[in-house]
Write a protein that holds these residues in place. Structure first.
Motif, PDB file in Angstrom:
ATOM      1  N   PRO A  64       0.707  -1.195  -0.144  1.00 27.93           N
ATOM      2  CA  PRO A  64       0.022  -0.073   0.032  1.00 27.93           C
ATOM      3  C   PRO A  64       0.538   1.345  -0.018  1.00 27.93           C
ATOM      4  N   TRP A  65       0.467   2.214  -0.474  1.00 30.11           N
ATOM      5  CA  TRP A  65       1.094   3.653  -0.755  1.00 30.11           C
ATOM      6  C   TRP A  65       1.323   4.130   0.683  1.00 30.11           C
ATOM      7  N   ARG A  66       0.599   4.039   1.597  1.00 27.28           N
ATOM      8  CA  ARG A  66       0.583   4.471   2.846  1.00 27.28           C
ATOM      9  C   ARG A  66       1.791   4.147   3.567  1.00 27.28           C
ATOM     10  N   ASP A  67       2.277   2.644   3.358  1.00 26.92           N
ATOM     11  CA  ASP A  67       3.213   2.010   4.046  1.00 26.92           C
ATOM     12  C   ASP A  67       4.815   2.320   3.514  1.00 26.92           C
ATOM     13  N   LEU A  68       4.928   3.109   2.402  1.00 22.34           N
ATOM     14  CA  LEU A  68       6.129   3.475   1.801  1.00 22.34           C
ATOM     15  C   LEU A  68       7.009   4.554   2.423  1.00 22.34           C
ATOM     16  N   PHE A  69       6.408   5.437   3.300  1.00 28.77           N
ATOM     17  CA  PHE A  69       7.023   6.790   3.872  1.00 28.77           C
ATOM     18  C   PHE A  69       7.471   6.597   5.245  1.00 28.77           C
ATOM     19  N   GLY A  70       7.206   5.309   5.842  1.00 31.08           N
ATOM     20  CA  GLY A  70       7.653   5.477   7.275  1.00 31.08           C
ATOM     21  C   GLY A  70       9.065   5.692   7.519  1.00 31.08           C
ATOM     22  N   ASP A  71      10.177   5.044   6.975  1.00 28.17           N
ATOM     23  CA  ASP A  71      11.694   5.550   7.220  1.00 28.17           C
ATOM     24  C   ASP A  71      12.013   7.096   7.074  1.00 28.17           C
ATOM     25  N   ALA A  72      11.396   7.667   6.047  1.00 25.53           N
ATOM     26  CA  ALA A  72      11.624   9.019   5.645  1.00 25.53           C
ATOM     27  C   ALA A  72      10.817   9.839   6.728  1.00 25.53           C
ATOM     28  N   GLU A  73       9.752   9.577   7.173  1.00 29.06           N
ATOM     29  CA  GLU A  73       9.101  10.396   8.201  1.00 29.06           C
ATOM     30  C   GLU A  73       9.697  10.300   9.348  1.00 29.06           C
ATOM     31  N   ARG A  74      10.191   9.160  10.054  1.00 29.88           N
ATOM     32  CA  ARG A  74      10.968   8.808  11.170  1.00 29.88           C
ATOM     33  C   ARG A  74      12.258   9.550  11.178  1.00 29.88           C
TER      34      ARG A  74
ATOM     35  N   TYR B 103       8.740  18.394   7.186  1.00 30.60           N
ATOM     36  CA  TYR B 103       8.679  17.596   6.097  1.00 30.60           C
ATOM     37  C   TYR B 103       7.827  16.114   6.729  1.00 30.60           C
ATOM     38  N   ALA B 104       8.229  15.798   8.242  1.00 30.96           N
ATOM     39  CA  ALA B 104       7.647  14.637   8.789  1.00 30.96           C
ATOM     40  C   ALA B 104       6.161  14.721   8.522  1.00 30.96           C
ATOM     41  N   GLY B 105       5.550  16.004   8.841  1.00 29.37           N
ATOM     42  CA  GLY B 105       4.052  15.968   8.682  1.00 29.37           C
ATOM     43  C   GLY B 105       3.510  16.085   7.565  1.00 29.37           C
ATOM     44  N   PHE B 106       4.444  16.745   6.542  1.00 28.59           N
ATOM     45  CA  PHE B 106       3.930  16.503   5.076  1.00 28.59           C
ATOM     46  C   PHE B 106       3.877  14.969   4.585  1.00 28.59           C
ATOM     47  N   LEU B 107       4.913  14.168   5.043  1.00 22.90           N
ATOM     48  CA  LEU B 107       4.922  12.885   4.609  1.00 22.90           C
ATOM     49  C   LEU B 107       3.761  11.973   5.185  1.00 22.90           C
ATOM     50  N   ARG B 108       3.440  12.432   6.513  1.00 25.88           N
ATOM     51  CA  ARG B 108       2.412  11.592   7.045  1.00 25.88           C
ATOM     52  C   ARG B 108       1.008  11.900   6.305  1.00 25.88           C
ATOM     53  N   ARG B 109       0.749  13.218   5.828  1.00 26.13           N
ATOM     54  CA  ARG B 109      -0.367  13.654   4.930  1.00 26.13           C
ATOM     55  C   ARG B 109      -0.203  12.857   3.673  1.00 26.13           C
ATOM     56  N   LEU B 110       0.969  12.931   3.154  1.00 30.57           N
ATOM     57  CA  LEU B 110       1.130  12.297   1.684  1.00 30.57           C
ATOM     58  C   LEU B 110       0.726  10.768   1.619  1.00 30.57           C
ATOM     59  N   ALA B 111       1.178  10.057   2.940  1.00 31.83           N
ATOM     60  CA  ALA B 111       0.933   8.759   3.163  1.00 31.83           C
ATOM     61  C   ALA B 111      -0.304   8.666   3.010  1.00 31.83           C
ATOM     62  N   THR B 112      -1.254   9.200   3.819  1.00 30.96           N
ATOM     63  CA  THR B 112      -2.692   8.912   3.964  1.00 30.96           C
ATOM     64  C   THR B 112      -3.590   9.444   2.963  1.00 30.96           C
ATOM     65  N   GLN B 113      -3.066  10.829   2.401  1.00 33.87           N
ATOM     66  CA  GLN B 113      -3.907  11.484   1.310  1.00 33.87           C
ATOM     67  C   GLN B 113      -3.630  11.039  -0.254  1.00 33.87           C
ATOM     68  N   GLY B 114      -2.464  10.444  -0.463  1.00 30.99           N
ATOM     69  CA  GLY B 114      -2.014  10.340  -1.642  1.00 30.99           C
ATOM     70  C   GLY B 114      -1.481  11.477  -2.314  1.00 30.99           C
ATOM     71  N   PRO B 115      -1.199  11.556  -3.611  1.00 26.65           N
ATOM     72  CA  PRO B 115      -0.797  12.856  -4.181  1.00 26.65           C
ATOM     73  C   PRO B 115      -1.382  14.086  -3.936  1.00 26.65           C
ATOM     74  N   ASN B 116      -2.592  14.037  -3.497  1.00 24.88           N
ATOM     75  CA  ASN B 116      -3.373  15.302  -3.335  1.00 24.88           C
ATOM     76  C   ASN B 116      -3.003  16.054  -2.071  1.00 24.88           C
ATOM     77  N   ALA B 117      -1.863  15.310  -1.419  1.00 21.89           N
ATOM     78  CA  ALA B 117      -1.325  16.048  -0.345  1.00 21.89           C
ATOM     79  C   ALA B 117      -0.513  17.106  -0.800  1.00 21.89           C
ATOM     80  N   LEU B 118      -0.071  16.881  -2.097  1.00 22.68           N
ATOM     81  CA  LEU B 118       0.881  18.200  -2.645  1.00 22.68           C
ATOM     82  C   LEU B 118       0.338  18.826  -3.699  1.00 22.68           C
ATOM     83  N   TYR B 119      -1.003  18.393  -4.162  1.00 17.31           N
ATOM     84  CA  TYR B 119      -1.270  18.838  -5.445  1.00 17.31           C
ATOM     85  C   TYR B 119      -2.871  19.643  -5.219  1.00 17.31           C
ATOM     86  N   ALA B 120      -3.193  19.483  -4.030  1.00 10.84           N
ATOM     87  CA  ALA B 120      -4.370  20.251  -3.680  1.00 10.84           C
ATOM     88  C   ALA B 120      -4.247  20.519  -1.959  1.00 10.84           C
TER      89      ALA B 120
END
Length: 588
Positions: free
Chosen positions: A170-180, A232-249
């Motif tokens: 799942p997309w949501r599981d790909l950002f954990g290392d960078a967020e931490r 950036y950690a906060g952005f990655l949390r939103r990117l993981a849960t919201q998908g690309p719209n976290a950046l494009y909207a």
């Protein structure tokens, strides 16, 4: 020096099925025996079993990608984790606010696909946006720091599209290392520290750069000091849960638009521009080189230039010479100059200009161009006249460095070769939510027309993608099995860097690590730049006797990373000029 007869197939088809199914493969060129310490050149023997691998410019990024692969993730899954980490630990080179090209190999179908995440010009962009009131091009340092420098970012939506097609986790599981890592902090690397200390780039003194890297006691962070990035950690949390719209909207999109509208020379990007961005799925350009098939991204990337360079070299006896022979380097330099003359004149966004790809790769055209390689380097070669070429203006694109390349292979044998960038060092120097915004608009030609009124292929236009030198390669054998992948950072020098690596690994029988470590030589127009001090005196003197005086280059230098298959085994390498790592693990 006389060029030998062509050994290429009789045609280079542009349709993917034709490219991968009907390219004639030439026999290996005659060559002197390689030194006993060097391995045999790459052959058509593919790896006996898949192996997990990540080669990236920073160990934290390589480890993040490998961790995803070990959890059963696909090559695309791991690429997303690598990019998320690079945006944090190598922000001078790439990031979530930039763009990328991904060349993807699907092992099950043996097909190659290109995912184009290049930035686009906002709808409000105009051809003269980088000209002053007198019609003269703006100084680059002025343009790069302005709001006009930022194009609509494409990397995140491109990765999302590739994940939709090829993701396993799942997309949501790909950002954990960078967020931490962003939350807990990481140690500033020596290379990042050097960029902060040098002050030689305009962006190094941008307000957002100075604020982000500020030390509590004054000055900028030094190597070994800890840097945290909670935004950036906060952005990655939103990117993981919201998908690309976290950046494009939403909130991040509003902050991007606000940031590019600040200051003099404000940008024109709108929320509508961000919402409208779409990646493009393209067919690769593929052509044979020796026993391999080389697949590269088409325009607006510069794969056609890289394939032209290899086509010219195959018409010489470069394969007879090793890395210690000036004759081989001379041929490389002269072929490079011919290629750059053509690339700079004709390549642009194919949605806006007709790029004569077939003409540039036609065997008869390559024969004619290769015959221009003589015994000595002369004046800068003029662009050729390939079939299908329309008159184009002289290009005025500057294109400095600020890019990263990585390769990933998963347990199923799928491979990602991806080049990613924010364009210059720290992009435009403007930061939103913990990542830097790109300055890709300055990858367009500042002058839209030349003195004769001809429009440059890479002139600015609304919605247009700027020409890119990025050339992430996938190499295949005769059965279309994976045989290697390589690419580089380096601005307009990328083509020379990648070409050098292919020649070193394929023609001169070097290990991938040795090939990537070869001295860099960038021959373009009247200039011969590179790592002059790394060439042996005999090579420098031999080149000078042939009219090639190598002078020190400048900028970020290469960032080559790659793998090649030899006798069923994977041979990986990273650029010693960076801080890379080859991370390997068994597929089972």
């Amino acid at each position: 020096m006389a060029a030998r007869a062509s050994s290429w197939g009789t045609s280079v088809a542009l349709a993917l099925a034709a490219l991968l199914g009907s390219c004639a493969t030439p026999p290996p060129a005659a060559r002197e025996p390689a030194p006993s310490a060097a391995p045999a050149p790459a052959t058509a023997a593919t790896a006996t079993r898949p192996q997990l691998f990540v080669v990236a410019a920073n160990p934290l990024a390589a480890d993040a990608g490998l961790a995803v692969l070990r959890r059963g993730g696909s090559a695309v899954d791991a690429a997303i984790a690598v990019q998320a980490m690079l945006s944090l630990v190598e922000p001078q080179s790439s990031g979530m606010g930039g763009g990328a090209f991904m060349t993807y190999y699907d092992a099950a179908s043996t097909q190659v696909t290109v995912y184009d995440g290049r930035e686009t010009a906002p709808a409000g962009a105009t051809p003269d946006m980088f000209l002053d009131d007198g019609g003269k091009p703006l100084p680059f340092a002025t343009a790069v720091l302005s709001g006009r420098a930022t194009g609509v970012p494409g990397a995140v939506k491109m990765l999302a599209e590739a994940h939709r097609r090829h993701g396993a986790l799942p997309w949501r599981d790909l950002f954990g290392d960078a967020e931490r890592t962003a939350r807990d902090g990481f140690l500033v690397s020596p290379r990042l520290g050097r960029f902060l200390a040098s002050g030689r780039f305009p962006e190094s003194n941008a307000p957002d750069v100075l604020a982000y890297f500020a030390r509590p006691g004054g000055g900028l962070l030094r190597p070994g000091e800890r840097l945290r990035n909670p935004a950036y950690a906060g952005f990655l949390r939103r990117l993981a849960t919201q998908g690309p719209n976290a950046l494009y909207a939403g909130e991040t999109a509003r902050r991007i638009v606000a940031r590019v509208h600040e200051g003099a020379l404000a940008g024109s990007m709108t929320l509508g521009d961000l919402a409208a961005y779409r990646p493009v799925v393209r067919q690769p350009l593929c052509a044979p080189y020796r026993v391999l098939l080389v697949c590269a991204p088409p325009p607006p990337a510069s794969g056609v230039g890289l394939l032209e360079l290899l086509g010219l070299l195959e018409r010489t006896d470069v394969a007879r010479y090793g890395a210690d022979d000036p004759r081989g380097w001379f041929l490389f330099a002269e072929a490079s100059r011919l290629m750059y003359a053509d690339r700079d004149r004709y390549v642009g966004d194919p949605a806006f200009v007709d790029v004569p790809v077939a003409g540039l790769l036609a065997p008869a055209y390559l024969d004619r161009r290769a015959r221009l390689i003589g015994e000595r380097a002369g004046a800068a070669p003029a662009p050729g006249q390939p079939e299908g070429a329309a008159p184009r203006g002289v290009d005025r694109t500057l294109e400095p460095t600020g890019t990263s390349h990585f390769v990933v292979g998963d347990a199923r044998g799928n491979v990602v070769s991806m080049t990613t960038t924010v364009e210059s060092i720290f992009g435009s120097g403007r930061m939103v939510d913990g990542f830097f915004l790109n300055n890709q608009m300055t990858d367009f030609s500042f002058s839209p027309r030349d003195a004769d009124g001809r429009v440059a292929a890479n002139a600015v236009a609304a919605g247009k993608r700027p020409r890119s030198s990025m050339t992430p390669l996938i190499l295949l054998d005769r059965q279309r099995h994976f045989a290697g992948a390589v690419g580089s950072a380096g601005g307009n020098a990328i083509l020379a860097y990648v070409g050098k690596a292919v020649v070193g690994a394929v023609d001169w029988g070097l290990t991938m690590q040795q090939a990537l470590a070869l001295p860099n030589l960038i021959a373009r127009g009247e200039t011969f730049q590179g790592e002059a001090d790394k060439f042996a005196p005999a090579v420098r003197n031999g080149l000078a006797a042939r009219g090639v005086t190598v002078r020190p280059g400048q900028g970020e230098d290469s960032g080559l990373h790659g793998v090649i298959v030899r006798d069923g085994r994977l041979d990986g390498g990273y650029d010693p000029r960076r801080e890379g790592k080859v991370a390997l693990a068994p597929a089972d």
